[in-house]
Write a protein that holds these residues in place. Sequence first.
Motif, PDB file in Angstrom:
ATOM      1  N   ARG A  75       1.128  12.729 -15.495  1.00  0.00           N
ATOM      2  CA  ARG A  75       0.856  13.983 -16.180  1.00  0.00           C
ATOM      3  C   ARG A  75       0.686  15.118 -15.179  1.00  0.00           C
ATOM      4  NH1 ARG A  75      -3.196  13.653 -21.056  1.00  0.00           N
ATOM      5  NH2 ARG A  75      -1.611  12.120 -21.622  1.00  0.00           N
ATOM      6  N   LYS A  76      -0.006  14.827 -14.079  1.00  0.00           N
ATOM      7  CA  LYS A  76      -0.231  15.860 -13.061  1.00  0.00           C
ATOM      8  C   LYS A  76       1.076  16.299 -12.420  1.00  0.00           C
ATOM      9  CE  LYS A  76      -4.175  17.495 -12.658  1.00  0.00           C
ATOM     10  NZ  LYS A  76      -4.338  18.924 -12.685  1.00  0.00           N
ATOM     11  N   THR A 126      -4.066   4.863 -15.124  1.00  0.00           N
ATOM     12  CA  THR A 126      -4.219   5.965 -14.182  1.00  0.00           C
ATOM     13  C   THR A 126      -2.876   6.609 -13.870  1.00  0.00           C
ATOM     14  OG1 THR A 126      -6.029   4.743 -13.190  1.00  0.00           O
ATOM     15  CG2 THR A 126      -5.162   6.602 -11.935  1.00  0.00           C
ATOM     16  N   ILE A 127      -1.880   5.752 -13.640  1.00  0.00           N
ATOM     17  CA  ILE A 127      -0.552   6.287 -13.340  1.00  0.00           C
ATOM     18  C   ILE A 127      -0.025   7.103 -14.508  1.00  0.00           C
ATOM     19  CG2 ILE A 127       1.847   5.629 -12.921  1.00  0.00           C
ATOM     20  CD1 ILE A 127       0.709   3.164 -11.451  1.00  0.00           C
ATOM     21  N   LYS A 128      -0.181   6.523 -15.706  1.00  0.00           N
ATOM     22  CA  LYS A 128       0.363   7.155 -16.905  1.00  0.00           C
ATOM     23  C   LYS A 128      -0.354   8.466 -17.206  1.00  0.00           C
ATOM     24  CE  LYS A 128      -0.082   4.568 -20.406  1.00  0.00           C
ATOM     25  NZ  LYS A 128      -0.058   3.598 -21.535  1.00  0.00           N
ATOM     26  N   LYS A 129      -1.684   8.406 -17.189  1.00  0.00           N
ATOM     27  CA  LYS A 129      -2.452   9.558 -17.686  1.00  0.00           C
ATOM     28  C   LYS A 129      -2.781  10.570 -16.600  1.00  0.00           C
ATOM     29  CE  LYS A 129      -2.963   7.995 -21.915  1.00  0.00           C
ATOM     30  NZ  LYS A 129      -3.885   6.978 -22.388  1.00  0.00           N
ATOM     31  N   VAL A 130      -2.802  10.135 -15.345  1.00  0.00           N
ATOM     32  CA  VAL A 130      -3.178  11.081 -14.291  1.00  0.00           C
ATOM     33  C   VAL A 130      -1.982  11.449 -13.422  1.00  0.00           C
ATOM     34  CG1 VAL A 130      -4.655  11.494 -12.299  1.00  0.00           C
ATOM     35  CG2 VAL A 130      -5.524  10.201 -14.240  1.00  0.00           C
ATOM     36  N   ASN A 162       2.963  11.158  -3.710  1.00  0.00           N
ATOM     37  CA  ASN A 162       2.094  11.064  -2.543  1.00  0.00           C
ATOM     38  C   ASN A 162       1.232  12.306  -2.381  1.00  0.00           C
ATOM     39  OD1 ASN A 162       2.516   8.529  -1.485  1.00  0.00           O
ATOM     40  ND2 ASN A 162       4.426   9.127  -0.505  1.00  0.00           N
ATOM     41  N   ALA A 163       1.730  13.447  -2.920  1.00  0.00           N
ATOM     42  CA  ALA A 163       0.986  14.700  -2.737  1.00  0.00           C
ATOM     43  C   ALA A 163      -0.229  14.763  -3.646  1.00  0.00           C
ATOM     44  CB  ALA A 163       1.907  15.885  -3.007  1.00  0.00           C
ATOM     45  N   ILE A 164      -0.262  13.950  -4.697  1.00  0.00           N
ATOM     46  CA  ILE A 164      -1.403  14.007  -5.612  1.00  0.00           C
ATOM     47  C   ILE A 164      -2.630  13.403  -4.935  1.00  0.00           C
ATOM     48  CG2 ILE A 164      -2.301  13.058  -7.759  1.00  0.00           C
ATOM     49  CD1 ILE A 164       0.334  13.552  -8.968  1.00  0.00           C
ATOM     50  N   PRO A 165      -3.743  14.165  -4.910  1.00  0.00           N
ATOM     51  CA  PRO A 165      -4.907  13.730  -4.145  1.00  0.00           C
ATOM     52  C   PRO A 165      -5.453  12.388  -4.607  1.00  0.00           C
ATOM     53  CG  PRO A 165      -5.185  15.966  -4.974  1.00  0.00           C
ATOM     54  CD  PRO A 165      -3.933  15.447  -5.567  1.00  0.00           C
ATOM     55  N   LYS A 166      -5.918  11.627  -3.647  1.00  0.00           N
ATOM     56  CA  LYS A 166      -6.472  10.308  -3.921  1.00  0.00           C
ATOM     57  C   LYS A 166      -7.679  10.389  -4.851  1.00  0.00           C
ATOM     58  CE  LYS A 166      -6.436   6.371  -0.800  1.00  0.00           C
ATOM     59  NZ  LYS A 166      -6.553   6.030   0.605  1.00  0.00           N
ATOM     60  N   GLU A 167      -8.450  11.476  -4.711  1.00  0.00           N
ATOM     61  CA  GLU A 167      -9.681  11.610  -5.494  1.00  0.00           C
ATOM     62  C   GLU A 167      -9.401  11.549  -6.988  1.00  0.00           C
ATOM     63  OE1 GLU A 167      -8.828  13.615  -3.036  1.00  0.00           O
ATOM     64  OE2 GLU A 167     -10.306  13.102  -1.512  1.00  0.00           O
ATOM     65  N   MET A 168      -8.280  12.137  -7.390  1.00  0.00           N
ATOM     66  CA  MET A 168      -7.940  12.145  -8.818  1.00  0.00           C
ATOM     67  C   MET A 168      -7.759  10.726  -9.334  1.00  0.00           C
ATOM     68  SD  MET A 168      -5.323  15.190  -9.551  1.00  0.00           S
ATOM     69  CE  MET A 168      -5.750  16.888  -9.224  1.00  0.00           C
ATOM     70  N   ARG A 169      -7.053   9.920  -8.537  1.00  0.00           N
ATOM     71  CA  ARG A 169      -6.828   8.537  -8.946  1.00  0.00           C
ATOM     72  C   ARG A 169      -8.153   7.784  -8.978  1.00  0.00           C
ATOM     73  NH1 ARG A 169      -2.458   8.972  -5.186  1.00  0.00           N
ATOM     74  NH2 ARG A 169      -0.537   9.246  -6.332  1.00  0.00           N
ATOM     75  N   GLU A 170      -8.973   8.003  -7.933  1.00  0.00           N
ATOM     76  CA  GLU A 170     -10.232   7.272  -7.848  1.00  0.00           C
ATOM     77  C   GLU A 170     -11.152   7.632  -9.003  1.00  0.00           C
ATOM     78  OE1 GLU A 170     -11.272   8.262  -3.886  1.00  0.00           O
ATOM     79  OE2 GLU A 170     -10.094   6.601  -3.063  1.00  0.00           O
ATOM     80  N   LEU A 210       4.089  16.285 -13.791  1.00  0.00           N
ATOM     81  CA  LEU A 210       5.161  16.475 -14.776  1.00  0.00           C
ATOM     82  C   LEU A 210       6.097  17.626 -14.394  1.00  0.00           C
ATOM     83  CD1 LEU A 210       6.258  15.382 -17.425  1.00  0.00           C
ATOM     84  CD2 LEU A 210       4.970  17.158 -18.596  1.00  0.00           C
ATOM     85  N   SER A 211       5.507  18.773 -14.015  1.00  0.00           N
ATOM     86  CA  SER A 211       6.370  19.915 -13.683  1.00  0.00           C
ATOM     87  C   SER A 211       7.237  19.582 -12.471  1.00  0.00           C
ATOM     88  CB  SER A 211       5.528  21.161 -13.434  1.00  0.00           C
ATOM     89  OG  SER A 211       4.580  20.905 -12.435  1.00  0.00           O
ATOM     90  N   GLY A 212       6.668  18.834 -11.528  1.00  0.00           N
ATOM     91  CA  GLY A 212       7.439  18.432 -10.359  1.00  0.00           C
ATOM     92  C   GLY A 212       8.566  17.483 -10.713  1.00  0.00           C
ATOM     93  N   ILE A 213       8.283  16.580 -11.644  1.00  0.00           N
ATOM     94  CA  ILE A 213       9.328  15.646 -12.068  1.00  0.00           C
ATOM     95  C   ILE A 213      10.484  16.407 -12.696  1.00  0.00           C
ATOM     96  CG2 ILE A 213       9.878  13.752 -13.646  1.00  0.00           C
ATOM     97  CD1 ILE A 213       7.035  12.756 -13.273  1.00  0.00           C
ATOM     98  N   ILE A 214      10.130  17.391 -13.539  1.00  0.00           N
ATOM     99  CA  ILE A 214      11.188  18.192 -14.162  1.00  0.00           C
ATOM    100  C   ILE A 214      11.990  18.932 -13.087  1.00  0.00           C
ATOM    101  CG2 ILE A 214      11.629  20.172 -15.678  1.00  0.00           C
ATOM    102  CD1 ILE A 214       9.180  19.161 -17.307  1.00  0.00           C
TER     103      ILE A 214
END
Lengths: 293, 298
Positions: free
Chosen positions: B201-202, B194-198, B174-182, B204-208
Motif C-alpha cells: 500500500r505504501k 504486513t507486505i499486503k497492508k503496509v 527496499n526504500a520503505i523504512p524498516k520501522e513501518m514493517r516492525e 502503490l504510487s511507485g508501483i504504478i
Amino acid sequence: MKRIRFKIYNMQLALKKLEEAFFKSLMILSAISILSVLLFIIYSIVRKGLPSLNWEMISEIPTGGFYLGKEGGILNAIIGSIYIVIGSVIFSIIISLPIVMYINFHLKKNSFYKEVCRFSYDILFGIPSIVYGAFGFVVMIYFGLKASLLGGIVTVGMLILPIMIRSIDEVARRVPNELIETPQALGSTKFEMIKVIIRQIMPGITTAILLSVGRAIGDAATVLFTAGYTDSIPTSFNQQTATLPLAIFFQLGSPIEEVQNRAYAAALILTIIVLILSLSARFFSRKLSKNKI
Amino acid sequence: MIKFRIVKDKIARHTMSGLTVLSLTFLFLIATGLFFKALPIMQSKNIWDLLSASSWKPFKGEYGFLPYIISTLQVTAIAIIIALPVSLLTAIYLTEYANSRVKKIAYPFVDVLSGIPPVVFGVWGIITIVPFISDKLAPHFVEFSTGYTVLAGGIVLAIMIIPLIVSILSELFNAIPKEMREASLSVGATKWQTIKKVVLRKSLSGIIAAIVLAISRAFGETIAVLMVCGNTAIIPKSIFESCYPLPALIANNYGEMMSMPDYESALMFAALLLFVIIVLFNAGSRFILIRIERKYAL
C-alpha cells in the motif's frame, strides 16, 4: 463458547498461514521461472549457434553478398561493431565526464538546476533507440551526409550518453566529503580536485564504460539508418559499416539455410560478448566497493 | 604560475557548464527536429484523421496510423499482463523473504537478463516462441497461425521488460523504512499481512510509476518485436494474428522512403508520436519515483 471462539480463531490463523504459504510458493515459482527463462534463452542460442560456429566464421568476410552468399563469415560485422563501440564510447565519455563533474562538484548541494539535469538525463535514457536512429538520420541528411561509420558512432554515442552519465553520477555522488575538501584545503583549484576525484572513482567509470559498451554493441535500431550495412570492412569514417545486430537481423531474413545459420552463430557470438561484459562490469563494481574510504 | 592554474580552472569550468547546457538542449533539439520533419503531413491532413484512419496506402496518399497504434497497444498490453505479476512476486520475494545467498545469485541473473541485446531476444523468439505458438498453442484456438503474432511479440517483450520492473520494484520496496514493517509485525500481523497492508500500500504510487516506465520501454522497443510480430498493416482481431507496431513501421521503411516527401513525413510523424508519448510517460513516472525516494530518504 470460549472453546468455539478459540477454534474459530485457530481456523482464521490457519487460513492466514495458508494464504501466506500460497503466495510465498507463487513468489518462489516466479523467481525460479525468471532464472530458468534466462538459462533457456542461453541454451537455445547456444544449441542453434554452436554447430555453425567455426574459425572461418570470425576470420572471414562474407563472400557473394550477405543475403545470398553461402561462404565466409561475419568478420565485417565484428570489426564494424568494434569500431562503432570504441568510437561511441570515446565520444560519450568525453561529453559525459565533464557533465557529471560539473553537476556534482561545481553546483551547490541542493541546487534546482542539478535536479533538472538529472531529470532530463533520465528522460533521455527512456527515449527508444529507433527515435535516436531516426533523429540521427534527419540530422545527417540536413548536413548532407550519407549512412557512414561516423554517423553510426555519433548516434550510438548519443544513445549511450545518458547511461554513461547516470552510472558515473551514481559513483560521483558517493565520493566522501573529505576527498572533496582535502585538496581544496591544500590550495588546489576545483579542476585539480576533480582530477584527484576521477582517479578515485576510476573503477566506477570502468563499470559505466562496460555497461555502455554492452548497450552500444547490442543496439540495432540506432545503426539501422545511420551506419548502413556492407560486406566489407570500412577503412575510413565516411564509409558504411556492418554491425553484429544488423548482421543477425539481415541474415536471418535470408531464404538460404547457410546464411541463416550464420545469423545464429552471430547471435551466439554477440551473446557471449555481452555476457563477458556484464560479468566484468560486476567484477569491477565489486572492486570499487572494496576500495571505499 | 598561480594565474595560469586559475585560468585553467576557469576554462575547465566553462567547458563543463557549456557541455551541460548543450546536453539539456538535446531533448529540445530532438523534439523540434522531429516536429519540423513531421509538419508537412500534419498540415496536409487533420491529426485526428491520421490517428483514426485505418487504411495505409502510401502510394495513394492514405496514411492511417490506427493499425500501428492498435498493434503497439496490444503487444504492450500482453507484455505488461505477463511481466507484471511475475516481476511483482519476484521483487517481493527478493526483498522480503529471500536470504542474502539467494539475493547474491538472483540479482546478477536479473542484471544479465537486462543486458542481453534485443536482437538476441528476437532470435530466441524466432527459434522457440514462434514455432511453439504455431504448432502447439494456436491450433487449440484458431485454425491457422504462422506463429509470427501479437502474442509472440508480447511474450518476447515481456521477458525483455521483466528485469527492468524487478529492479525498480526491488529498489522501491527496499526504500520503505524498516520501522513501518516492525510496527505492523509488533501488533500481531503476519509477514504476508504486513507486505499486503503496509509495503504494497505504501509503495502503490511507485508501483504504478514503475509500470508506466515499463510501458514506455515496451512501446519503443523495435527490433525484437519486429522480428516476431509478422509486420502486416491490419488491425489484429485476435492475438494469433500478425501485427505491425509503430517502431517496426519506422525501422522497416524509413531508409528507403526519401524519394516521397509525404511518406517520409508520415514516418517522422510516427517517430514524433512515439517520442511525445514516451517523454510524457517517462517524465510522469520519474517525477513520482524521485519524490518517493526523497520522501523516504529524509
